[in-house]
Design an enzyme around this catalytic site. Structure first.
Site, short mmCIF file in Angstrom:
data_model
loop_
_atom_site.label_atom_id
_atom_site.label_comp_id
_atom_site.label_asym_id
_atom_site.label_seq_id
_atom_site.Cartn_x
_atom_site.Cartn_y
_atom_site.Cartn_z
N ASP A 52 17.07 -1.93 61.48
CA ASP A 52 18.45 -1.80 61.98
C ASP A 52 19.16 -0.58 61.40
O ASP A 52 20.29 -0.28 61.79
CB ASP A 52 19.27 -3.09 61.73
N HIS A 53 18.49 0.15 60.50
CA HIS A 53 19.11 1.34 59.90
C HIS A 53 18.39 2.65 60.24
O HIS A 53 18.92 3.71 59.95
CB HIS A 53 19.20 1.17 58.37
N HIS A 106 18.91 -5.10 47.23
CA HIS A 106 18.93 -5.74 48.57
C HIS A 106 17.76 -6.71 48.62
O HIS A 106 16.68 -6.35 49.09
CB HIS A 106 18.81 -4.62 49.61
ZN LIG Z 1 20.80 -4.08 57.62
ZN LIG Z 2 18.38 -4.25 55.17
#
Ligand SMILES: [Zn+2]
Ligand SMILES: [Zn+2]
Ligand SMILES: [Zn+2]
Length: 261
Positions: free
Chosen positions: A83-84, A158
């Site tokens: 998603d990045h 993360h």
């Molecule tokens: Zn993300």
């Molecule tokens: Zn992520």
């Protein structure tokens, strides 16, 4: 750190599936409020004539069109989750318009992932029209300059992964965080405007939930804080916003901030 003012635009504020989620008929996904429609998380940062994007996910093309972006000086990547990064192919119009490679700045591990997932770009003889990416490794806690922007990358936990957050003077941008190492807490001291992720209400192994994000904001104590990387499970913008402490806001796609750095 520079002393100019910067402009930040929330390109997207949604978690990895975006909001609405395909096939979901929850109240948030059915909401007609534009504040409940969230593309994948990314940010545009501008200072003078310099303009960069932080992350280029699956909605990158749509985000560039919506904001009318005509030139882009670089893309900074927080980490290699799909998603990045998966919109990187769509830097091609900037390659063609600007007649140069697009600088992509990230941790060395993230650049390796870009190399393998976009292998066709790095072929000995790439096909004509393939994106042209210039991969530039970043060292955490070492400031660098892109045009008029002075940027400090710092490490963020993360889940099991180390990702980057970025500080621009008194403005700090953190997405996809669960924990922050002590050295990074030092690095963001004095932040006046903070963007930080808040996924939803339940605990999550790799993201702050709302309660944790609010506690983190209390610790950093910025003048204003904006929540991003939001899931449909957060609830509707109109229901959640009035419950937030003063100076804390749910970010919306297209929202613009001006920060004197
Ligand atoms: Zn993300
Ligand atoms: Zn992520
Ligand atoms: Zn939903």
């Amino acid at each position: 750190m520079n002393s100019a003012s910067i402009r930040a635009v929330f390109l997207g504020t949604g978690t990895s599936q975006g909001v609405p989620v395909i096939g979901c008929d929850c109240a948030v996904c059915r909401s007609q409020d534009p504040n409940d429609q969230r593309l994948r998380t990314a940010l545009l940062v501008e200072c003078g004539a310099t303009r960069i994007a932080i992350d280029a996910g699956p909605d990158f093309r749509q985000q560039m069109l919506r904001e009318g972006v005509q030139t882009l000086d670089a893309v900074l990547l927080t980490h290699e989750h799909n998603d990045h990064i998966i919109g990187l192919d769509d830097v091609r119009p900037f390659n063609f318009r600007q007649h140069k490679n697009m600088p992509i700045l990230a941790l060395p591990r993230v650049l390796d992932s870009v190399r393998s997932r976009f292998a066709y770009v790095f072929d000995a003889n790439p096909y004509p029209g393939a994106p042209r990416l210039e991969l530039l490794p970043l060292q955490p806690f070492q400031s660098f300059q892109i045009g008029e922007l002075s940027i400090l990358p710092f490490l963020v936990g993360h889940g099991g992964m180390e990702v980057l957050g970025f500080r621009f003077g008194s403005f700090t941008y953190i997405t996809d965080m669960k924990t922050l190492p002590a050295e990074s807490r030092e690095a963001i001291k004095g932040t006046e405007v903070l963007v930080v992720n808040a996924l939803h209400h339940k605990p999550h192994y790799s993201h702050l939930n709302l309660e944790e994000a609010l506690e983190f904001i209390r610790q950093v104590n910025p003048r204003e804080a904006y929540l991003t990387h939001i899931s449909h499970h957060m609830g509707k913008y109109a229901d959640i916003s009035p419950q937030l402490p003063s100076g804390v806001f749910l970010a919306s796609d297209g929202q613009k901030l001006k920060v004197n750095t």
